[in-house]
Design an enzyme around this catalytic site. Structure first.
Site, PDB file in Angstrom:
ATOM      1  N   HIS A  24       0.926  -1.289   0.080  1.00  0.00           N
ATOM      2  CA  HIS A  24      -0.140   0.054   0.001  1.00  0.00           C
ATOM      3  C   HIS A  24       0.727   1.347  -0.060  1.00  0.00           C
ATOM      4  O   HIS A  24       1.748   1.312   0.798  1.00  0.00           O
ATOM      5  CB  HIS A  24      -0.732  -0.029   1.064  1.00  0.00           C
ATOM      6  N   HIS A  63      10.506  13.834   8.446  1.00  0.00           N
ATOM      7  CA  HIS A  63      10.949  13.192   9.798  1.00  0.00           C
ATOM      8  C   HIS A  63      11.918  11.768   9.538  1.00  0.00           C
ATOM      9  O   HIS A  63      11.233  11.197   8.635  1.00  0.00           O
ATOM     10  CB  HIS A  63       9.916  12.843  11.136  1.00  0.00           C
TER      11      HIS A  63
END
Lengths: 298, 298
Positions: free
Chosen positions: B81, B167
């Site tokens: 996904h 991040h």
């Protein structure tokens, strides 16, 4: 938690302080919510709508009987609405997480307690009555308080609970279980009230129509429209969409179309969801797929 | 009390103990109810469905981010996904007593807190995004985590909150507000899949159809039926009944009728009540007339 609705009809609609005391004893019953109440002075009658689970509703019913029996004397009571008791009628209606059987049990349970605690005879009605002659409220109430002693002297009219004669001041009470009522009207694109009357006769149970439909044809004078005005007494067994489709088809016969329909007051969501399912040809659909039901874990 | 739904998608679907920890921090947030969660190992992804009021949902979102940022490292994450972050997507959906505006405010409020507490860049999407190029989840996620640093170096892809680069291990997150999705299929009385494909093209937004409809035509091999398979992204603005009627009419063009329709999963009651209102030609009807709404005082 189950939700059952109760709609007690009390024979007092002229003394607001007394009606307020009735509302108070309902409000003070833990686990019961008083949704609405209103009084009609010409009827000299008040209607309360409360919801709660089985036991709280039973307690609220008994508290209301206690207060009403002390405050109301049928011997001096007058009003336009037929009545035979201080607390005249108490229906219990299954709303959510409760079955009709639960409501029948509650009607019998509350009825037995009313009879034993207050000496008031109780007649069961609608789904709570096993006797076909004593299902209809109108049949039970015919003769009213004034004719009650004579009526009860016949063995056909021995009460389901309590003494064989009326309580001197509080009369008798009719307690039972029924489905929620839906007040449903269909307005026709015509001012010919005779068309509405013919359609009403075709659709209503009493003259050969659908079992759970009461209907009449009326004229809305202010809008110059004919209306088929109905009460639907069991939307599960006689669904709204079937009524709507039959009325539409009957109207065509007279060259008339349906202008609109309307629901007066409250309707259970299931009655409308059933209609959506019919028109959308929904298959494999269950009430557990309705988001709100899932949210509430019911 | 308002009810808002949130459906965070988290990039972990292979370690059940880790997924269970995520579920636990949601469950432990007071005022939040975890309705459902499921994991897909090939996607390496889990989806949680929770409901609650504004503040509890914000707290649950932050608790989930804390746990997920500590447990997931996108640099070593694989799965079918597409994803760009540890907590990949968080939509907020108005259900009851809350407006879309409330959910937009919650998305911004939670997004700002995620950025400041965890140093994770946040992109707003759908109704929470004012930028038409950044409304679609697919557009924001294109390039995935692996392409994120390069994508964010363009000024078009400065985040709505937080640092201008991903991040290191938690990537970025997409937070927004949208209407509930309805998965809706219409089965045709034919095995000709090309009819379903033509109808899907007529009805879906991307090829000129209704704005809030995604649709494709498929063959149900086991039943030998053609199906128009749809996602409805805003049932208020593009209602089910209109879709159903258009599909029915388009099918007629090919000599085909509608066999049935089906809703997969959950549907808000209002979507079906709207359909009932259309077919029954209901006028002067408001949601406050639905008994369940009245019972809950909403």
């Amino acid at each position: 938690m189950a939700i059952i609705e109760s709609i007690p009809n009390v024979s007092e609609g002229r003394r607001p302080d007394v009606v307020e005391r009735f509302a108070d004893v309902i409000r003070k019953t833990s686990g019961v919510r008083l949704l609405d109440y209103s009084s009609d002075a010409s009827h000299n009658r008040s209607v309360f709508t409360l919801v709660g689970d089985y036991e709280p509703l039973k307690l609220a019913t008994l508290a209301l009987f206690k207060e009403a029996a002390a405050a109301i004397d049928l011997r001096t009571h007058t009003g336009e609405h037929p009545r035979l008791g201080a607390v005249d009628v108490v229906p219990f209606v299954p709303i959510e997480g409760a079955t009709m059987e639960d409501c029948v049990r509650l009607a019998k349970d509350a009825g037995a307690a009313v009879a034993s605690q207050f000496g008031i005879p109780v007649f069961l009605y609608e789904e709570a009555s096993a006797n076909p002659l004593r299902k209809n409220l109108e049949d039970i109430r015919r003769g009213e308080f004034e004719g009650l002693a004579a009526k009860m002297s016949s063995k056909d009219w021995a009460p389901d609970f309590g003494p064989g004669q009326p309580h001197p001041s509080a009369g008798a009470s009719v307690i039972g279980a029924r489905m929620p009522l839906i007040a449903y009207n269909i307005n026709l694109n015509t001012d010919r009230v005779e068309v509405a009357k013919k359609i009403a006769a075709a659709i209503r149970h009493s003259s050969g129509g659908l079992r759970y439909v009461k209907a009449m044809g009326i004229k809305l004078e202010d809008r110059n429209l004919a209306q088929v005005s109905m009460n639907l007494t069991n939307y599960q067994k006689t669904p709204i969409f079937r009524i709507f489709e039959i009325v539409k088809r009957e109207a065509e016969r007279y060259g008339v179309s349906v202008l609109e329909s309307e629901i007066v007051g409250l309707v259970p969501s299931a009655a409308l969801i059933d209609a959506a399912g019919f028109y959308l040809q929904l298959e494999r659909f269950g009430s557990e797929q309705v988001l709100e039901n899932k949210l509430r874990g019911s």
